[in-house]
Design a protein around this motif. Structure first.
Motif, mmCIF file in Angstrom:
data_model
loop_
_atom_site.group_PDB
_atom_site.id
_atom_site.type_symbol
_atom_site.label_atom_id
_atom_site.label_comp_id
_atom_site.label_asym_id
_atom_site.label_seq_id
_atom_site.Cartn_x
_atom_site.Cartn_y
_atom_site.Cartn_z
ATOM 1 N N PHE A 29 -5.259 5.831 -9.614
ATOM 2 C CA PHE A 29 -5.225 4.384 -9.435
ATOM 3 C C PHE A 29 -5.448 4.017 -7.971
ATOM 4 O O PHE A 29 -6.224 3.105 -7.675
ATOM 5 C CB PHE A 29 -3.879 3.833 -9.941
ATOM 6 N N LEU A 30 -4.808 4.782 -7.044
ATOM 7 C CA LEU A 30 -4.996 4.512 -5.621
ATOM 8 C C LEU A 30 -6.433 4.798 -5.198
ATOM 9 O O LEU A 30 -7.031 4.013 -4.441
ATOM 10 C CB LEU A 30 -4.031 5.352 -4.784
ATOM 11 N N MET A 33 -8.493 2.012 -6.454
ATOM 12 C CA MET A 33 -8.283 0.813 -5.661
ATOM 13 C C MET A 33 -9.024 0.909 -4.328
ATOM 14 O O MET A 33 -9.633 -0.068 -3.876
ATOM 15 C CB MET A 33 -6.788 0.575 -5.421
ATOM 16 N N LYS A 37 -11.957 -1.439 -3.239
ATOM 17 C CA LYS A 37 -11.877 -2.199 -1.994
ATOM 18 C C LYS A 37 -13.111 -1.959 -1.152
ATOM 19 O O LYS A 37 -13.678 -2.890 -0.584
ATOM 20 C CB LYS A 37 -10.623 -1.812 -1.212
ATOM 21 N N TRP A 41 -14.675 -5.019 -3.436
ATOM 22 C CA TRP A 41 -14.028 -6.118 -2.743
ATOM 23 C C TRP A 41 -14.663 -6.379 -1.384
ATOM 24 O O TRP A 41 -14.842 -7.539 -1.011
ATOM 25 C CB TRP A 41 -12.524 -5.842 -2.557
#
Length: 173
Positions: A29-30, A33, A37, A41
């Motif tokens: 999950f990290l 993410m 990002k 993102w």
């Protein structure tokens, strides 16, 4: 959900905590993410920032255009007002100039009329002098004729006076 992290033991039917799966899922999950990002993102936020800057720039440009158009409108109003005043001034000057010309034309016409009257008076006086001169010539020729007739025939004083008066009356007519 929490029950998923617990695995049932094969023989005992008891629930055993599976920490490796939790750590693996958390690490995945990290990583996910961080990847999101960096690759999703980051570019997405860059696009949003560029769009925000673009919209801000467009708003500033529109405000600047509105201000410029407002200034131009005021300038046009001022120019139009000046043009109207200038046109009104030109009309007034034309009226004044027309009035001056009218007065000049009237004065010239009066002078011409006076000149024509004077010319007519001079012509009348000239004609009168010529008529008087012609009348004198006729009187002289009548006098000569009277004298020749008097000489041809002898008249008494009364007849002579009558003859002279007749000739004078004829000359006066």
């Amino acid at each position: 959900m929490l029950t998923e992290f617990f695995v049932l033991g094969a023989a005992t039917n008891e629930k055993v905590f599976n920490g490796g799966d939790i750590l693996y899922t958390a690490a995945a999950f990290l990583v996910l993410m961080l990847l999101l990002k960096k690759f999703a993102w980051g570019p997405l936020m860059g696009i949003m920032i560029r769009r925000e800057n673009y919209i801000a720039h467009e708003i500033e440009a529109a405000e600047k255009s509105r201000t410029e158009s407002s200034e131009l409108l005021e300038q046009q109003k001022t120019l139009l007002k000046e043009a109207r005043l200038e046109a009104q001034s030109m009309i007034e000057n034309s009226k004044e100039h027309g009035e001056v010309q009218r007065q000049e034309i009237i004065a010239t016409a009066r002078q011409e009329a006076e000149r024509l009257k004077e010319s007519a008076r001079v012509e009348i006086e000239h004609q009168k002098q010529e008529a008087i001169g012609a009348l004198r010539e006729q009187v002289a020729s009548l006098s000569v004729m009277i004298a020749s007739k008097v000489i041809e025939k002898e008249l008494n004083e009364e007849d002579q006076q009558k003859l002279i008066n007749d000739y004078i009356q004829r000359a006066g007519e």
